[in-house]
Design a protein around this motif. Structure first.
Motif, PDB file in Angstrom:
ATOM      1  N   VAL A  74       0.871  -1.186   0.000  1.00 41.66           N
ATOM      2  CA  VAL A  74       0.000   0.000   0.000  1.00 41.66           C
ATOM      3  C   VAL A  74       0.902   1.228   0.000  1.00 41.66           C
ATOM      4  N   PRO A  75       1.246   1.767  -1.193  1.00 43.07           N
ATOM      5  CA  PRO A  75       2.199   2.877  -1.235  1.00 43.07           C
ATOM      6  C   PRO A  75       1.672   4.177  -0.665  1.00 43.07           C
ATOM      7  N   SER A  76       0.346   4.349  -0.648  1.00 43.49           N
ATOM      8  CA  SER A  76      -0.231   5.580  -0.099  1.00 43.49           C
ATOM      9  C   SER A  76      -0.733   5.331   1.321  1.00 43.49           C
ATOM     10  N   ASN A  77       0.039   5.790   2.305  1.00 45.36           N
ATOM     11  CA  ASN A  77      -0.378   5.754   3.721  1.00 45.36           C
ATOM     12  C   ASN A  77      -0.622   4.338   4.240  1.00 45.36           C
ATOM     13  N   GLY A  78       0.230   3.430   3.868  1.00 46.52           N
ATOM     14  CA  GLY A  78       0.068   2.042   4.305  1.00 46.52           C
ATOM     15  C   GLY A  78       0.083   1.872   5.812  1.00 46.52           C
ATOM     16  N   ARG A  79       0.923   2.628   6.518  1.00 41.83           N
ATOM     17  CA  ARG A  79       1.025   2.466   7.973  1.00 41.83           C
ATOM     18  C   ARG A  79      -0.268   2.837   8.681  1.00 41.83           C
ATOM     19  N   PHE A  80      -1.058   3.693   8.064  1.00 44.38           N
ATOM     20  CA  PHE A  80      -2.362   4.056   8.635  1.00 44.38           C
ATOM     21  C   PHE A  80      -3.237   2.819   8.819  1.00 44.38           C
ATOM     22  N   LEU A  81      -3.009   1.792   8.013  1.00 40.64           N
ATOM     23  CA  LEU A  81      -3.865   0.603   8.021  1.00 40.64           C
ATOM     24  C   LEU A  81      -3.406  -0.474   8.999  1.00 40.64           C
ATOM     25  N   PHE A  82      -2.371  -0.204   9.781  1.00 41.38           N
ATOM     26  CA  PHE A  82      -1.811  -1.263  10.630  1.00 41.38           C
ATOM     27  C   PHE A  82      -2.855  -1.840  11.588  1.00 41.38           C
ATOM     28  N   SER A  83      -3.596  -0.985  12.273  1.00 37.12           N
ATOM     29  CA  SER A  83      -4.590  -1.485  13.243  1.00 37.12           C
ATOM     30  C   SER A  83      -5.705  -2.253  12.542  1.00 37.12           C
ATOM     31  N   ALA A  84      -6.177  -1.698  11.427  1.00 36.85           N
ATOM     32  CA  ALA A  84      -7.262  -2.355  10.698  1.00 36.85           C
ATOM     33  C   ALA A  84      -6.820  -3.702  10.158  1.00 36.85           C
ATOM     34  N   LEU A 387     -18.997   9.723  13.056  1.00 34.83           N
ATOM     35  CA  LEU A 387     -18.806   9.646  11.611  1.00 34.83           C
ATOM     36  C   LEU A 387     -17.579   8.793  11.318  1.00 34.83           C
ATOM     37  N   TYR A 388     -17.724   7.813  10.434  1.00 38.42           N
ATOM     38  CA  TYR A 388     -16.650   6.867  10.114  1.00 38.42           C
ATOM     39  C   TYR A 388     -16.428   6.820   8.599  1.00 38.42           C
ATOM     40  N   PHE A 389     -15.242   6.352   8.234  1.00 37.02           N
ATOM     41  CA  PHE A 389     -14.893   6.190   6.827  1.00 37.02           C
ATOM     42  C   PHE A 389     -14.295   4.799   6.609  1.00 37.02           C
ATOM     43  N   ALA A 390     -14.517   4.236   5.416  1.00 37.24           N
ATOM     44  CA  ALA A 390     -13.926   2.939   5.088  1.00 37.24           C
ATOM     45  C   ALA A 390     -13.795   2.793   3.577  1.00 37.24           C
ATOM     46  N   GLY A 391     -12.756   2.083   3.155  1.00 37.22           N
ATOM     47  CA  GLY A 391     -12.596   1.738   1.754  1.00 37.22           C
ATOM     48  C   GLY A 391     -11.954   2.825   0.913  1.00 37.22           C
ATOM     49  N   GLU A 392     -12.326   2.857  -0.354  1.00 35.18           N
ATOM     50  CA  GLU A 392     -11.652   3.676  -1.353  1.00 35.18           C
ATOM     51  C   GLU A 392     -11.829   5.172  -1.141  1.00 35.18           C
ATOM     52  N   VAL A 393     -12.812   5.583  -0.361  1.00 32.37           N
ATOM     53  CA  VAL A 393     -13.020   7.007  -0.102  1.00 32.37           C
ATOM     54  C   VAL A 393     -11.842   7.603   0.670  1.00 32.37           C
ATOM     55  N   LEU A 394     -11.097   6.757   1.384  1.00 28.26           N
ATOM     56  CA  LEU A 394      -9.918   7.199   2.134  1.00 28.26           C
ATOM     57  C   LEU A 394      -8.717   7.364   1.213  1.00 28.26           C
ATOM     58  N   ASP A 395      -7.753   8.165   1.638  1.00 29.70           N
ATOM     59  CA  ASP A 395      -6.532   8.375   0.865  1.00 29.70           C
ATOM     60  C   ASP A 395      -5.554   7.227   1.117  1.00 29.70           C
ATOM     61  N   VAL A 396      -5.974   6.040   0.709  1.00 31.20           N
ATOM     62  CA  VAL A 396      -5.118   4.846   0.739  1.00 31.20           C
ATOM     63  C   VAL A 396      -5.409   4.053  -0.539  1.00 31.20           C
ATOM     64  N   ASP A 397      -4.365   3.596  -1.185  1.00 28.08           N
ATOM     65  CA  ASP A 397      -4.556   2.730  -2.344  1.00 28.08           C
ATOM     66  C   ASP A 397      -3.347   1.820  -2.484  1.00 28.08           C
ATOM     67  N   ALA A 398      -3.569   0.670  -3.094  1.00 31.98           N
ATOM     68  CA  ALA A 398      -2.547  -0.374  -3.127  1.00 31.98           C
ATOM     69  C   ALA A 398      -2.296  -0.860  -4.543  1.00 31.98           C
ATOM     70  N   TYR A 399      -1.325  -1.743  -4.642  1.00 29.70           N
ATOM     71  CA  TYR A 399      -1.019  -2.381  -5.914  1.00 29.70           C
ATOM     72  C   TYR A 399      -2.092  -3.418  -6.242  1.00 29.70           C
ATOM     73  N   THR A 400      -2.014  -3.984  -7.432  1.00 31.91           N
ATOM     74  CA  THR A 400      -2.940  -5.062  -7.778  1.00 31.91           C
ATOM     75  C   THR A 400      -2.562  -6.333  -7.018  1.00 31.91           C
TER      76      THR A 400
END
Length: 420
Positions: A74-84, A387-400
């Motif tokens: 996850v090149p964009s903000n991958g560390r943000f996803l550690f807990s999830a 208010l919560y956010f999940a998925g592609e709406v967040l500024d995180v994206d990964a490789y295929t």
């Protein structure tokens, strides 16, 4: 308000989920399994439209890897996803679907697919999961959030109806493939709540090439081909791969190219060059020997007519032109220097990239709701309570490879389990 299910709408709800994609359906089902009253609002007549087309209709739903490998993908903000990702890692996602009655299989690159090779089976599994929990599913489009003194109170739909809830999850995707319902609605709602939206850009997207070479080879698919992506500005290689690619009327596409695009940050015309090894199985000296044999067999033929055993038909005129050797040159007149230069061209055929195709053609949206304003341990907004956010709406994206759906599932799960 139309319903997918002919059930009574009871208000207020504990949770309203906006968006019936991967993150939204998993989150709605999870919250319902916790005993919460959940309403999922989706503007399409059927949920999971984008899921239906992922993985060429097969749905690569996750990647069979550990948490660290996932985050590294996850090149964009991958560390943000550690807990999830730690709370719902890929193996747990796989176990979830198999426990729901969907057999899975693992293919090359640890890509996980339903054994049936049918994306619709993934969607149906998630719909059944929601129905078992009693999720109320409504067809409608969220027009705005209902906010009061820093707390969310629910949403108002475009038809003026209000759906009240103490928790709202925005999970309505990005801006790619708008025909599936991903039209950027979540960003509008996020801005209404005071959130920063990082500028959007396409990721996992076909690439536009400079010149006409690619369009001349339009429709030609190369398999078992190697590529390298060079950043000419930083003078370094940023990606390499082996597999399949396609020449198009605008440039290049195919699995390798989509993956490569995710590594092309801060795109600018001329910054990136793709170098294609058309004969990766042969070392340069082996390829030179092969050419010598071919030229000897065709010594009295024109150069352009002596390459049909070596190259696809559509590629021959382009490669001959790029070689600088006149097409009508007899093979027995080609010098050693010309032959070796042609070997170099075959082993490193350059394609200059001028840009991305439009975001509407991208598989994934890069950019989105700033993760600096979202609690990574809960997916709750730091600005608006409930208010919560999940998925592609967040500024995180990964490789295929299933990583983007893993983002959707783990962030959706964490948000649902964090709601009070």
């Amino acid at each position: 308000m139309k319903r997918w299910m002919n059930t009574r709408v009871s208000q207020p709800f504990d949770v309203v989920v906006i968006g019936g994609g991967a993150a939204g359906m998993l989150a709605a089902g999870t919250a319902a399994a916790r005993g919460m009253q959940v309403c999922l609002v989706e503007k399409q007549a059927r949920p999971g439209r984008k899921l239906m087309i992922t993985g060429k209709g097969r749905c690569n739903l996750t990647n069979d890897c550990d948490v660290q490998e996932f985050i590294a993908s996850v090149p964009s903000n991958g560390r943000f996803l550690f807990s999830a990702a730690s709370a719902f890692p890929p193996r747990d996602v796989m176990a979830f679907f198999e426990n729901q009655g969907l057999p899975l299989k693992v293919e090359r690159g640890n890509r996980v697919f339903p054994t049936s090779d049918r994306a619709v089976d993934v969607v149906d599994t998630l719909v059944r999961y929601m129905k078992r929990g009693g999720v109320e599913m409504l067809i409608g489009q969220a027009a705005k959030l209902l906010l009061e003194q820093g707390h969310v109170q629910g949403i108002e739909l475009q038809d003026g109806a209000c759906v009240l809830a103490r928790n709202v999850l925005i999970a309505c995707g990005g801006a790619s493939y708008p025909g599936t319902g991903s039209t950027g609605d979540g960003y509008v709602l996020a801005r209404q709540a005071g959130h920063t939206v990082v500028p959007l850009r396409p990721s996992l997207v076909p690439l536009v090439a400079k010149g006409t070479d690619c369009s001349e080879m339009m429709g030609l698919s190369l398999k078992n081909t190697a590529i390298r992506v060079l950043d000419t500005q930083k003078k370094k290689e940023v990606y390499s791969d082996f597999g399949e690619m396609l020449f198009t009327h605008f440039g290049v596409s195919g699995p390798m190219i989509l993956s490569a695009s995710a590594h092309m940050r801060d795109m600018a015309p001329g910054r990136y060059r793709i170098v294609i090894d058309l004969k990766p199985a042969l070392r340069p000296e082996q390829l030179d020997a092969r050419l010598q044999r071919d030229f000897e067999m065709n010594k009295n033929r024109d150069f352009i007519n002596a390459l049909s055993a070596l190259l696809p038909r559509k590629m021959i005129p382009v490669l001959v032109r790029r070689s600088g050797i006149l097409p009508e040159t007899k093979c027995n007149q080609i010098t050693r220097e010309q032959r070796r230069a042609f070997v170099t061209l075959l082993k490193a055929y350059p394609v200059e990239i001028s840009g991305f195709r439009p975001i509407e053609e991208a598989i994934v949206t890069s950019g989105g709701v700033s993760v600096k304003e979202v609690n990574p341990k809960t997916m709750e907004s730091k600005r608006i309570k409930g208010l919560y956010f999940a998925g592609e709406v967040l500024d995180v994206d990964a490789y295929t490879g299933g990583f983007n759906l893993q983002i959707a599932f783990c962030t959706g799960r964490l948000a649902a389990n964090s709601m009070q």
